[in-house]
Each structure stands twice: as C-alpha cells, then as structure tokens.
Motif scaffolding. Structure first.
Motif, PDB file in Angstrom:
ATOM      1  N   VAL A  47     -10.797  -8.044 -24.219  1.00 12.52           N
ATOM      2  CA  VAL A  47      -9.774  -8.732 -23.433  1.00 12.52           C
ATOM      3  C   VAL A  47     -10.191  -8.669 -21.968  1.00 12.52           C
ATOM      4  O   VAL A  47     -10.328  -7.580 -21.410  1.00 12.52           O
ATOM      5  CB  VAL A  47      -8.385  -8.075 -23.603  1.00 12.52           C
ATOM      6  CG1 VAL A  47      -7.315  -8.928 -22.927  1.00 12.52           C
ATOM      7  CG2 VAL A  47      -8.050  -7.832 -25.061  1.00 12.52           C
ATOM      8  N   THR A  48     -10.413  -9.825 -21.367  1.00  6.12           N
ATOM      9  CA  THR A  48     -10.946  -9.846 -19.994  1.00  6.12           C
ATOM     10  C   THR A  48      -9.878  -9.407 -18.985  1.00  6.12           C
ATOM     11  O   THR A  48      -8.694  -9.270 -19.306  1.00  6.12           O
ATOM     12  CB  THR A  48     -11.461 -11.246 -19.598  1.00  6.12           C
ATOM     13  OG1 THR A  48     -10.358 -12.141 -19.578  1.00  6.12           O
ATOM     14  CG2 THR A  48     -12.531 -11.732 -20.558  1.00  6.12           C
ATOM     15  N   TYR A  49     -10.359  -9.214 -17.775  1.00 10.81           N
ATOM     16  CA  TYR A  49      -9.519  -8.745 -16.678  1.00 10.81           C
ATOM     17  C   TYR A  49      -9.557  -9.821 -15.611  1.00 10.81           C
ATOM     18  O   TYR A  49     -10.642 -10.226 -15.174  1.00 10.81           O
ATOM     19  CB  TYR A  49     -10.161  -7.464 -16.148  1.00 10.81           C
ATOM     20  CG  TYR A  49      -9.305  -6.609 -15.272  1.00 10.81           C
ATOM     21  CD1 TYR A  49      -8.335  -5.781 -15.819  1.00 10.81           C
ATOM     22  CD2 TYR A  49      -9.485  -6.601 -13.895  1.00 10.81           C
ATOM     23  CE1 TYR A  49      -7.570  -4.967 -15.019  1.00 10.81           C
ATOM     24  CE2 TYR A  49      -8.717  -5.785 -13.085  1.00 10.81           C
ATOM     25  CZ  TYR A  49      -7.767  -4.971 -13.649  1.00 10.81           C
ATOM     26  OH  TYR A  49      -7.010  -4.158 -12.853  1.00 10.81           O
ATOM     27  N   GLY A  50      -8.386 -10.321 -15.210  1.00 10.54           N
ATOM     28  CA  GLY A  50      -8.351 -11.411 -14.230  1.00 10.54           C
ATOM     29  C   GLY A  50      -9.023 -11.012 -12.935  1.00 10.54           C
ATOM     30  O   GLY A  50      -8.895  -9.866 -12.505  1.00 10.54           O
ATOM     31  N   ALA A  51      -9.755 -11.945 -12.340  1.00  8.05           N
ATOM     32  CA  ALA A  51     -10.450 -11.657 -11.087  1.00  8.05           C
ATOM     33  C   ALA A  51      -9.460 -11.068 -10.081  1.00  8.05           C
ATOM     34  O   ALA A  51      -8.362 -11.588  -9.900  1.00  8.05           O
ATOM     35  CB  ALA A  51     -11.067 -12.932 -10.540  1.00  8.05           C
ATOM     36  N   GLY A  52      -9.836  -9.959  -9.474  1.00  6.93           N
ATOM     37  CA  GLY A  52      -8.980  -9.313  -8.492  1.00  6.93           C
ATOM     38  C   GLY A  52      -7.889  -8.447  -9.104  1.00  6.93           C
ATOM     39  O   GLY A  52      -7.113  -7.816  -8.402  1.00  6.93           O
TER      40      GLY A  52
HETATM   41  P1  FAD Z   1     -22.974  -5.163 -11.071  1.00 14.23           P
HETATM   42  O1  FAD Z   1     -23.590  -4.505 -12.228  1.00 14.23           O
HETATM   43  O2  FAD Z   1     -22.407  -4.310 -10.001  1.00 14.23           O
HETATM   44  O3  FAD Z   1     -24.085  -6.153 -10.459  1.00 14.23           O
HETATM   45  C1  FAD Z   1     -23.760  -7.124  -9.468  1.00 14.23           C
HETATM   46  C2  FAD Z   1     -25.019  -7.474  -8.684  1.00 14.23           C
HETATM   47  O4  FAD Z   1     -25.398  -6.369  -7.869  1.00 14.23           O
HETATM   48  C3  FAD Z   1     -26.249  -7.767  -9.543  1.00 14.23           C
HETATM   49  O5  FAD Z   1     -26.990  -8.775  -8.895  1.00 14.23           O
HETATM   50  C4  FAD Z   1     -27.018  -6.450  -9.548  1.00 14.23           C
HETATM   51  O6  FAD Z   1     -28.413  -6.634  -9.764  1.00 14.23           O
HETATM   52  C5  FAD Z   1     -26.737  -5.962  -8.127  1.00 14.23           C
HETATM   53  N1  FAD Z   1     -26.762  -4.511  -7.981  1.00 14.23           N
HETATM   54  C6  FAD Z   1     -26.220  -3.564  -8.781  1.00 14.23           C
HETATM   55  N2  FAD Z   1     -26.411  -2.334  -8.273  1.00 14.23           N
HETATM   56  C7  FAD Z   1     -27.088  -2.497  -7.093  1.00 14.23           C
HETATM   57  C8  FAD Z   1     -27.581  -1.601  -6.090  1.00 14.23           C
HETATM   58  N3  FAD Z   1     -27.422  -0.284  -6.177  1.00 14.23           N
HETATM   59  N4  FAD Z   1     -28.237  -2.133  -5.021  1.00 14.23           N
HETATM   60  C9  FAD Z   1     -28.415  -3.485  -4.899  1.00 14.23           C
HETATM   61  N5  FAD Z   1     -27.962  -4.372  -5.819  1.00 14.23           N
HETATM   62  C10 FAD Z   1     -27.307  -3.891  -6.905  1.00 14.23           C
HETATM   63  N6  FAD Z   1     -15.362 -10.835 -14.401  1.00 14.23           N
HETATM   64  C11 FAD Z   1     -14.019 -10.581 -14.289  1.00 14.23           C
HETATM   65  O7  FAD Z   1     -13.447 -10.768 -13.206  1.00 14.23           O
HETATM   66  N7  FAD Z   1     -13.309 -10.121 -15.363  1.00 14.23           N
HETATM   67  C12 FAD Z   1     -13.872  -9.893 -16.575  1.00 14.23           C
HETATM   68  O8  FAD Z   1     -13.193  -9.475 -17.510  1.00 14.23           O
HETATM   69  C13 FAD Z   1     -15.278 -10.135 -16.725  1.00 14.23           C
HETATM   70  N8  FAD Z   1     -15.910  -9.905 -17.905  1.00 14.23           N
HETATM   71  C14 FAD Z   1     -17.274 -10.108 -18.013  1.00 14.23           C
HETATM   72  C15 FAD Z   1     -17.915  -9.814 -19.219  1.00 14.23           C
HETATM   73  C16 FAD Z   1     -19.282 -10.022 -19.359  1.00 14.23           C
HETATM   74  C17 FAD Z   1     -19.967  -9.699 -20.665  1.00 14.23           C
HETATM   75  C18 FAD Z   1     -20.049 -10.562 -18.278  1.00 14.23           C
HETATM   76  C19 FAD Z   1     -21.509 -10.828 -18.429  1.00 14.23           C
HETATM   77  C20 FAD Z   1     -19.411 -10.844 -17.064  1.00 14.23           C
HETATM   78  C21 FAD Z   1     -18.027 -10.611 -16.917  1.00 14.23           C
HETATM   79  N9  FAD Z   1     -17.361 -10.859 -15.707  1.00 14.23           N
HETATM   80  C22 FAD Z   1     -16.008 -10.625 -15.591  1.00 14.23           C
HETATM   81  C23 FAD Z   1     -18.099 -11.394 -14.565  1.00 14.23           C
HETATM   82  C24 FAD Z   1     -18.656 -10.276 -13.659  1.00 14.23           C
HETATM   83  O9  FAD Z   1     -17.594  -9.599 -13.029  1.00 14.23           O
HETATM   84  C25 FAD Z   1     -19.588 -10.922 -12.638  1.00 14.23           C
HETATM   85  O10 FAD Z   1     -20.722 -11.442 -13.268  1.00 14.23           O
HETATM   86  C26 FAD Z   1     -19.952 -10.086 -11.418  1.00 14.23           C
HETATM   87  O11 FAD Z   1     -20.549 -10.938 -10.449  1.00 14.23           O
HETATM   88  C27 FAD Z   1     -20.928  -8.951 -11.685  1.00 14.23           C
HETATM   89  O12 FAD Z   1     -20.358  -7.946 -12.385  1.00 14.23           O
HETATM   90  P2  FAD Z   1     -21.266  -6.709 -12.913  1.00 14.23           P
HETATM   91  O13 FAD Z   1     -20.341  -5.730 -13.500  1.00 14.23           O
HETATM   92  O14 FAD Z   1     -22.392  -7.204 -13.734  1.00 14.23           O
HETATM   93  O15 FAD Z   1     -21.817  -6.165 -11.487  1.00 14.23           O
END
Ligand code: FAD
Length: 296
Positions: A47-52
């Motif tokens: 179950v996803t989480y709304g942005a913000g």
């Molecule tokens: P991170 O893992 O923090 O990565 C973000 C960026 O930062 C990447 O480019 C990474 O390479 C870089 N990075 C990480 N650590 C470092 C560091 N130490 N130094 C420099 N750069 C770094 N969004 C929602 O709002 N709600 C959801 O429920 C949701 N579900 C998702 C489920 C899946 C399976 C996927 C693939 C995406 C989902 N998203 C969701 C979207 C997600 O929040 C975005 O893609 C967001 O931009 C990145 O989240 P992340 O957790 O991968 O971030």
C-alpha cells in the motif's frame, strides 16, 4: 508474516500494489477495490504512501484491513523526505501498534511543490536514514527498499546509483522492489550488475499493466521507463478501443511475468493500481502456473 520469508521459501510469488485515496470521500470505494484484490489471495499486497505523507492514515488503515480481514500479508510504504524526526517516529510507532510487519522505506519524490516549500532537506535526505531508523526501532520490521533498473533520475550514472543502493541494503533493507520495467532484458542486465556489486538480497521486478492509452504518458513521466517498440505498437493499434487495450495490456504484462518466472525470477510485483479486474485478468492467465495457493 514477513515478506522476506515468503520470498525465501516459495517457488513463485505474485503480489499487488494498491494506493490510498487522496481524500476521505474516496476511501470507501478504494477500500472496496483493495478488498476485492485481497480476496484473490495474492502472496502479499503493498500500500503506497501519498507524496508528502498527506494520506498516511489511509495507508495504515488499508494495510491493516487487508492483513486482518483477508490474512494477506501487507507491506505499508513510508516516505521520509518532507518529514521531521518526530513525525516519522510516531508513524513507526503507529505501524508497530497496528501489527504491521513489513515496511517499504522510501525517500519520496522531490516534487516541485516540495522544492518550493523548502522542506526537502528537513531531517531526512535519503531513504538509507529511514531504513536505519526502522532497523533500530523495536518494531522487528521486514524492510523493503526501491531500486531502479534504468537508473534513478537524479543519479549521475548507474554505478553511483548501485553504490547507494548497496548502502540501503547494508543499512538493513531485506529486499528490493524495482521501478516499473516494460522490457525484461533491462531487469536481467540490472540483476547481473547488482550481483556483481555484491547486492545479494531478493529483488522483485515491478510490472505495470498498461490498460488504457492515457496511462502511457503518465507512466513514462513518473518512471522514465523505456517502452519497447512491441509495446508502443500495441498501444498505437489498440489504444482507441478501451476493452481491446485492456485485454492487450493484461496480455503484455502476463507475458512479461511468464518470461520472468521462466528465467528463474521467483517473485513478481504488479502495480495493479486499485484495479481488481486487471489483477484478476493476470491471475486467471497464470492459474496453472501459480497453482491454487499462489505460492503461499
Ligand atoms: P533514495 O534511495 O534515497 O535515492 C534517491 C536518490 O539519491 C538516488 O538517485 C540515489 O542514487 C541517491 N542517493 C542515495 N543515497 C545517496 C548518498 N548518500 N549520496 C548521494 N546520493 C545518494 N513514492 C511515494 O511518494 N510513495 C510511495 O509509496 C512510493 N513507493 C515506491 C515504490 C517503489 C517500488 C519505487 C521504485 C518507488 C516508489 N516511490 C514512492 C517513488 C520514490 O519515492 C522516488 O523514486 C524517490 O525519488 C526516490 O526514493 P528512494 O527511496 O529510492 O530514494
């Protein structure tokens, strides 16, 4: 039940993703759709989480309902980017109290609204920080994290992206789910690179059934995913006929899933977008492959 146990002990699993309503008025109809998908008995549902975090209570409500009423393990998503420490701590506590065992730990997108509000660097910069916090909490959570076969849009290159992905695993992520992929070869290539980099946790490919032509533009915008020629022709040809497009989209997603299973990938996650008919279409297409128990 912990998702990592499902991933480690079953030959094949199929899971579905749903999203919470943005407003209270949409709650009942979305809850009904998620219940219908749960009634098919998938291996688990996320179950996803709304942005913000605007819809945080709904995420928890729906995840709890699926788990308690249908005995389907649920995976509650949680993002951290615009939150402060106290809010995240309260959300972790609420999940623990609700009996949630599985959390998808995400940073969240840096949306234009977020950047304008200046909240993007509040207490969390990357998902790794949230994963550490979940790991250190006493919730005994199974933790999932996101990964990007076609490279996260903010990342300068794949090597850098995988380096940070590895940090998420080292911080405590038990498994990874990919951004949607429409070309399985991109997923297989990514897997080689992950294994070469020493990332050994289970990786679940995310499959998005495109069942109407309007979804295409949005899917590309959200994910940046590559659309293979075979897929583009399908949308071009069937896109104007809603029923034909739905059938073709379900068939394309099914074909991808069968190819993944046939190449040794045991777990597949479907971005079912609150559409029970689409989930059912895929399940029916895979009935003899998955068997009655869905790998559970
Ligand atoms: P991170 O893992 O923090 O990565 C973000 C960026 O930062 C990447 O480019 C990474 O390479 C870089 N990075 C990480 N650590 C470092 C560091 N130490 N130094 C420099 N750069 C770094 N969004 C929602 O709002 N709600 C959801 O429920 C949701 N579900 C998702 C489920 C899946 C399976 C996927 C693939 C995406 C989902 N998203 C969701 C979207 C997600 O929040 C975005 O893609 C967001 O931009 C990145 O989240 P992340 O957790 O991968 O971030």
């Amino acid at each position: 039940m912990k998702i990592i146990d499902i991933l480690n002990t079953h030959n094949m699993s199929l899971s579905f993703e749903v999203f919470p309503p943005k407003k209270e008025s949409g709650f009942d109809s979305i809850k009904k759709a998620t219940e219908e998908i749960a009634s098919f008995g998938p291996s688990f549902m996320s179950v996803t989480y709304g942005a913000g975090g605007g819809t945080s209570e709904y995420t928890l409500e729906i995840a709890k309902n699926i788990m308690n009423k249908y005995k389907v393990p649920s995976l509650a998503h949680l993002t951290c980017v615009s939150s402060d420490k106290e809010t995240v701590r309260n959300r972790i506590e609420a999940m623990k109290e609700a009996g949630i065992k599985n959390v998808m730990a995400l940073r969240g997108d840096l949306t234009p609204e977020l950047m304008e509000s200046g909240l993007e660097n509040r207490d969390y910069k990357y998902a790794t920080q949230l994963i550490r916090e979940l790991k250190e909490s006493d919730g005994d959570f199974c933790i999932g994290a996101a990964c990007y076969p076609e490279v996260h849009p903010e990342s300068p290159n794949q090597e850098e992206d995988i380096k940070h992905l590895k940090e998420k695993v080292e911080a405590g992520a038990d498994f990874l789910t990919t951004q949607m992929v429409f070309d399985n070869n991109l997923f297989f290539q990514f897997m080689y690179k992950l294994r070469e980099a020493g990332v050994t946790v289970p990786v679940i490919p995310g499959i998005m059934p495109i069942t109407n032509a309007n979804q295409v533009e949005r899917a590309i915008k959200l994910s940046g995913s590559f659309m293979p020629h075979r897929f583009v022709s399908l949308v071009d040809y069937f896109g104007k006929d809603p029923e034909a497009m739905k059938q073709a989209g379900i068939a394309y997603a099914t074909d991808q899933i069968i190819d993944l299973y046939a190449n040794g990938i045991t777990n597949v996650h479907v971005y079912s977008m609150n559409k029970p008919d689409v989930a059912k279409g895929i399940i029916d297409n895979l009935s003899a492959i998955l068997g009655k128990d869905f790998g559970r």
